[in-house]
Write a protein that holds these residues in place. Structure first.
Motif: not given
Length: 177
Positions: A116-117, A114, A81, A49, A83-84, A119
């Motif tokens: 878990c967010g 994926r 997480d 993360e 994401s981003g 790309r």
């Protein structure tokens, strides 16, 4: 938690050292200043993360199974997480010995990352490989969801594949090397 020193975190699991050796080759090709290596057997997967760019390495075991160190952190990985974040994946498998399950763990890890967010980038052409089935393919079946290495029956192709893929992912990450 430790503070990352490099922009890319590379997380791998390795039972026979081939996935670890590939991680080291990726680091050497891209540059040690760009990559922090983390063996998931020894490092907290939650460190992922802290990075904007991630590389995950996983071998497929036996009949399409996860490598044991990844299996041990799988539930923790699912809670992250990402994401981003942008992630590239590589997998090791044996297309001759296990042609019905070639790179299956790569597909499982891709789906998990994926979910878990993250790309994902770094898809790799399936052309030139000989196998019966794989859960590591894109929906259209023309690419693997990451670099597919076979140290058992195509070890002589690995260095060239690593060279090309490292250049590709640095471009797809939007980083200079």
């Amino acid at each position: 938690m430790q503070t990352p020193l490099a922009p890319i975190g590379l997380f791998y699991g390795s039972s026979t050292c081939y996935t670890e050796m590939a991680a080291e080759k990726i680091r050497d090709r891209i540059g040690a200043e760009w990559i922090d290596l983390h063996n998931v057997a020894d490092s907290d997967i939650a460190l992922a993360e802290q990075y904007d760019f991630l590389i995950f390495g996983i071998p497929t075991w036996d009949y399409g199974e996860l490598q044991e160190d990844w299996e041990n952190v799988w539930d923790e990985l699912a809670q992250l997480d990402l994401s981003g974040k942008t992630a590239a994946l590589y997998g090791l498998g044996d297309q001759a010995g296990y042609p019905q399950w070639f790179q299956d763990a790569l597909g499982y890890l891709h789906a998990q990352v994926r979910a878990c967010g993250a790309r994902t980038v770094g898809h790799w052409p399936a052309e030139g490989y000989t196998f019966e089935a794989s859960k590591g393919l894109t929906e259209d079946g023309t690419h693997f969801v990451g670099l597919a290495l076979d140290e058992e029956s195509e070890f002589e192709k690995s260095d060239a594949r690593l060279d090309q893929w490292c250049t590709q992912i640095m471009r797809e990450f939007g980083l200079q090397s």
